[in-house]
Design a protein around this motif. Structure first.
Motif, short mmCIF file in Angstrom:
data_model
loop_
_atom_site.label_atom_id
_atom_site.label_comp_id
_atom_site.label_asym_id
_atom_site.label_seq_id
_atom_site.Cartn_x
_atom_site.Cartn_y
_atom_site.Cartn_z
N MET A 192 -27.66 40.59 -21.30
CA MET A 192 -28.54 41.73 -21.52
C MET A 192 -27.92 42.64 -22.58
SD MET A 192 -30.02 44.46 -18.75
CE MET A 192 -30.99 43.24 -17.91
N ARG A 217 -33.94 44.46 -24.27
CA ARG A 217 -32.83 44.26 -23.32
C ARG A 217 -32.51 42.77 -23.15
NH1 ARG A 217 -31.60 48.81 -20.61
NH2 ARG A 217 -33.19 50.40 -20.43
N ASP A 218 -33.50 41.92 -23.40
CA ASP A 218 -33.32 40.48 -23.21
C ASP A 218 -32.54 39.82 -24.35
OD1 ASP A 218 -34.67 40.60 -20.80
OD2 ASP A 218 -36.61 40.11 -21.70
N ALA A 262 -26.01 39.78 -24.61
CA ALA A 262 -25.19 40.89 -24.12
C ALA A 262 -24.31 41.51 -25.21
CB ALA A 262 -24.32 40.42 -22.96
#
Length: 160
Positions: free
Chosen positions: A1, A24-25, A28
């Motif tokens: 994320m 957000r997807d 990370a």
């Protein structure tokens, strides 16, 4: 994320909030800055809806929540309701160039990067099909909400 940084969450439009939630997807290790104001010496500042910092590129994204058919050129975009506006691709392209200069001066402390690394995109949050824009940049840099994350990842992989 992905890490999402808000500079002014209260003033995000509904489309910007939806887009932020979708971004957000991203992986990370990526960072997304929402609603950032880019200061400009001696000139009016520029607001950028999203700055997406990927593995290989930085994307400046202008979000539009326009409904109905969109047609246009590299100069003017016309919406189904009769409104017309200057091409948002031109605006975000200029912002991307200014952001690249800002990064070179402030973050990198050098102008030694001789390749393009910041690109401007327009995200159409409420469109289900590509608009009919006669601009060679449109197919690559006009992004639909459906598949947004995949398109951004693809741009990062192929442009970086």
């Amino acid at each position: 994320m992905a890490e999402i940084l808000y500079t002014d969450f209260d003033h995000l439009t509904e489309g910007e909030r939806n887009t932020a939630n979708t971004l957000r997807d991203l992986p990370a290790e990526w960072t997304v800055i929402c609603n950032k104001v880019l200061p400009r010496q001696g000139k009016l500042s520029r607001e950028i809806d999203f700055i997406v910092i990927g593995e290989n590129t930085v994307l400046a994204i202008d979000e539009k929540s326009w409904t109905g058919d969109i047609q246009g050129s590299d100069v003017i975009w016309k919406r189904a309701n009769g409104d017309s506006e200057r091409s948002p691709l031109n605006k975000v392209d200029m912002v991307a160039k200014e952001l690249a200069g800002y990064i070179r001066r402030r973050a990198l402390r050098t102008s030694g990067i001789d390749r393009e690394f910041v690109y401007g995109c327009v995200s159409l949050t409420r469109q289900n099909k590509q608009p009919q824009i006669k601009d060679p940049r449109s197919p690559k840099f006009v992004l639909l909400y459906q598949g947004l994350v995949d398109r951004i990842r693809d741009l990062d992989a192929h442009l970086g």
